[in-house]
Scaffold this active site. Sequence first.
Site, PDB file in Angstrom:
ATOM      1  N   LYS A 122       0.932  -1.182  -0.109  1.00  0.00           N
ATOM      2  CA  LYS A 122       0.107  -0.058   0.026  1.00  0.00           C
ATOM      3  C   LYS A 122       0.768   1.253   0.161  1.00  0.00           C
ATOM      4  O   LYS A 122       2.015   1.294   0.512  1.00  0.00           O
ATOM      5  CB  LYS A 122      -0.847   0.006   1.351  1.00  0.00           C
ATOM      6  CG  LYS A 122      -2.177   0.600   0.989  1.00  0.00           C
ATOM      7  CD  LYS A 122      -3.085  -0.060   0.165  1.00  0.00           C
ATOM      8  CE  LYS A 122      -4.744   0.852   0.170  1.00  0.00           C
ATOM      9  NZ  LYS A 122      -5.684  -0.255  -0.438  1.00  0.00           N
TER      10      LYS A 122
HETATM   11  P1  NAD Z   1     -13.130   7.609  -2.378  1.00  0.00           P
HETATM   12  O1  NAD Z   1     -12.309   8.547  -2.070  1.00  0.00           O
HETATM   13  O2  NAD Z   1     -13.641   7.435  -4.135  1.00  0.00           O
HETATM   14  O3  NAD Z   1     -14.517   7.935  -1.670  1.00  0.00           O
HETATM   15  C1  NAD Z   1     -14.708   7.848  -0.227  1.00  0.00           C
HETATM   16  C2  NAD Z   1     -16.037   8.292   0.051  1.00  0.00           C
HETATM   17  O4  NAD Z   1     -16.142   8.456   1.496  1.00  0.00           O
HETATM   18  C3  NAD Z   1     -16.153   9.702  -0.346  1.00  0.00           C
HETATM   19  O5  NAD Z   1     -17.791   9.831  -0.381  1.00  0.00           O
HETATM   20  C4  NAD Z   1     -16.035  10.567   1.019  1.00  0.00           C
HETATM   21  O6  NAD Z   1     -16.846  11.707   1.076  1.00  0.00           O
HETATM   22  C5  NAD Z   1     -16.652   9.349   1.911  1.00  0.00           C
HETATM   23  N1  NAD Z   1     -16.063   9.917   3.526  1.00  0.00           N
HETATM   24  C6  NAD Z   1     -14.595  10.016   3.579  1.00  0.00           C
HETATM   25  N2  NAD Z   1     -14.775  10.342   5.097  1.00  0.00           N
HETATM   26  C7  NAD Z   1     -16.036   9.931   5.622  1.00  0.00           C
HETATM   27  C8  NAD Z   1     -16.349  10.000   6.936  1.00  0.00           C
HETATM   28  N3  NAD Z   1     -15.915  10.235   7.869  1.00  0.00           N
HETATM   29  N4  NAD Z   1     -17.491   9.947   6.987  1.00  0.00           N
HETATM   30  C9  NAD Z   1     -18.762   9.736   5.919  1.00  0.00           C
HETATM   31  N5  NAD Z   1     -18.011   9.265   4.550  1.00  0.00           N
HETATM   32  C10 NAD Z   1     -16.800   9.633   4.610  1.00  0.00           C
HETATM   33  O7  NAD Z   1     -12.863   6.147  -2.195  1.00  0.00           O
HETATM   34  P2  NAD Z   1     -13.297   4.794  -2.627  1.00  0.00           P
HETATM   35  O8  NAD Z   1     -12.215   4.269  -3.538  1.00  0.00           O
HETATM   36  O9  NAD Z   1     -14.696   4.770  -2.589  1.00  0.00           O
HETATM   37  O10 NAD Z   1     -12.822   3.766  -1.461  1.00  0.00           O
HETATM   38  C11 NAD Z   1     -13.667   3.878  -0.131  1.00  0.00           C
HETATM   39  C12 NAD Z   1     -13.276   2.770   0.718  1.00  0.00           C
HETATM   40  O11 NAD Z   1     -13.119   1.356   0.074  1.00  0.00           O
HETATM   41  C13 NAD Z   1     -11.668   2.552   1.207  1.00  0.00           C
HETATM   42  O12 NAD Z   1     -11.817   2.072   2.543  1.00  0.00           O
HETATM   43  C14 NAD Z   1     -10.991   1.946   0.434  1.00  0.00           C
HETATM   44  O13 NAD Z   1      -9.833   1.505   0.795  1.00  0.00           O
HETATM   45  C15 NAD Z   1     -12.068   0.851   0.123  1.00  0.00           C
HETATM   46  N6  NAD Z   1     -11.678   0.190  -1.131  1.00  0.00           N
HETATM   47  C16 NAD Z   1     -11.363   0.577  -2.632  1.00  0.00           C
HETATM   48  C17 NAD Z   1     -11.143   0.116  -3.614  1.00  0.00           C
HETATM   49  C18 NAD Z   1     -11.479   0.813  -4.727  1.00  0.00           C
HETATM   50  O14 NAD Z   1     -11.151   0.063  -5.826  1.00  0.00           O
HETATM   51  N7  NAD Z   1     -11.463   2.037  -4.957  1.00  0.00           N
HETATM   52  C19 NAD Z   1     -11.111  -1.223  -3.298  1.00  0.00           C
HETATM   53  C20 NAD Z   1     -10.994  -1.987  -2.193  1.00  0.00           C
HETATM   54  C21 NAD Z   1     -11.509  -1.332  -1.018  1.00  0.00           C
END
Ligand code: NAD
Length: 419
Positions: free
Chosen positions: A110
């Site tokens: 990561k």
């Molecule tokens: P992103 O940045 O696209 O979206 C994150 C979202 O979470 C946004 O809507 C943001 O406003 C919201 N957020 C942030 N802090 C917050 C809070 N305190 N309360 C409520 N909402 C909050 O990120 P993403 O790519 O959608 O990733 C989200 C999660 O999924 C993370 O934990 C990431 O590690 C995990 N993840 C993502 C992927 C991927 O392919 N993008 C794959 C596996 C896991």
Amino acid sequence: MSPDARTPMPTGQIVANQFDLAADLLSLESYMRKILQSPFRSVTVEVPVRMDDGHIEVYRGYRIQHNGARGPCKGGIRYHLEADREEVLGLATTMTWKTALVDIPFGGAKGGVQVDPRRLSRRELEAVTRVFTSRISLLLGPYRDVPAPDMGTNQQVMAWLLDEFSKRNGYTPAVVTGKPVSLGGSLGREEATGQGVAYIMEAFARDEGIPLAGGRVVIQGFGNVGAQLARLLHDLGARVVAVSDVDGGLHNDQGLDVPALFDHAYRNRRPVGEFAGGDPITNEQLWRVPCEWVVPAALGGVINKDSNARDLDCRVIVEAANSPTTPVADKILADKGVPILPDLLANAGGVIVSYFEWVQNLQQHPWAMHRVNQELQAKLTTAYEAVRSLVREKGVSWRTAAHAIALARVAEAERLRGN
Ligand code: NAD
């Protein structure tokens, strides 16, 4: 950043606790526990960037390769103020178990830069990405370490990373995944994580008789994962009754108009709370909305004993985010009889399609969308069934079963390679 954007328990502590439960189930030797718990390589870099007003800001960045016994290290890059070393190590460790559980030939890594990307101009974001990439580029390569997007980064950031790496090494699309399709990205990658969560929910709904069509879903986070998932679940007939982002949430017990909300919040980047068609709620109120399915899709540690574990009024939790549930909350929910489909399994769709992207880049042969989704579903179904078998055989939680399968595979690779 709003105060509630802070992670209540560091991801590293959550991940370490889960490791112990699975290692005990496997009676893993103590030397192997040491190998599997410590990172293979951990690098910290300074990221100096000239800002638009002329001054130089110095950010801190990390790339941590947790384990590469089963293949090149694989894992996203996060831009977030809390992406410190401990957080990045916890997330890198999770990637090792995730790639092993879904049986793709990668290890875990990561990266992170401690920066709030929302405060950067486009030029500053590009500059952060180029400096960070050049400073970790010695670690990267299609057979060494392959980054991808995570919170706060996206396809454009991956395109800049590819460009910066390729300046020194020649055009190397397989060095990074989650790229735009026109630069060698895979069809289906943008929606892959949400699609994978939806496949797992469909399988669990069939097994446990919890309704998905007509079922009520609450989603925290409306970024890449949360928004794509909401759209896919809406298409499956689910009622998405509440969602939130960092600024707050929205509730409508009749079900939100997801396609319109998707355009408003995901495509046009407006806060979900500003969307007409629901009552504004806070992130704390979100957890008390009655539903069948709760899906955290934002930060780690958000389901915890201090704020919400006892209040949740749902039949199952599906971890689209990484490490959203603290160990004590895990126990509270187990006592309440609420199963948790763990991050390792539920959100693995992203890294699986990243693997397909890497394969397509190495073979220089793009796949059609239907092949991507067919192979994604096949990989996830195999992993889901393996975890379900162990849950039934040993009477352990879905989380412990998923970790045990993953740990056993990585330990076997370590032994075969001489440890
Ligand atoms: P992103 O940045 O696209 O979206 C994150 C979202 O979470 C946004 O809507 C943001 O406003 C919201 N957020 C942030 N802090 C917050 C809070 N305190 N309360 C409520 N909402 C909050 O990120 P993403 O790519 O959608 O990733 C989200 C999660 O999924 C993370 O934990 C990431 O590690 C995990 N993840 C993502 C992927 C991927 O392919 N993008 C794959 C596996 C896991």
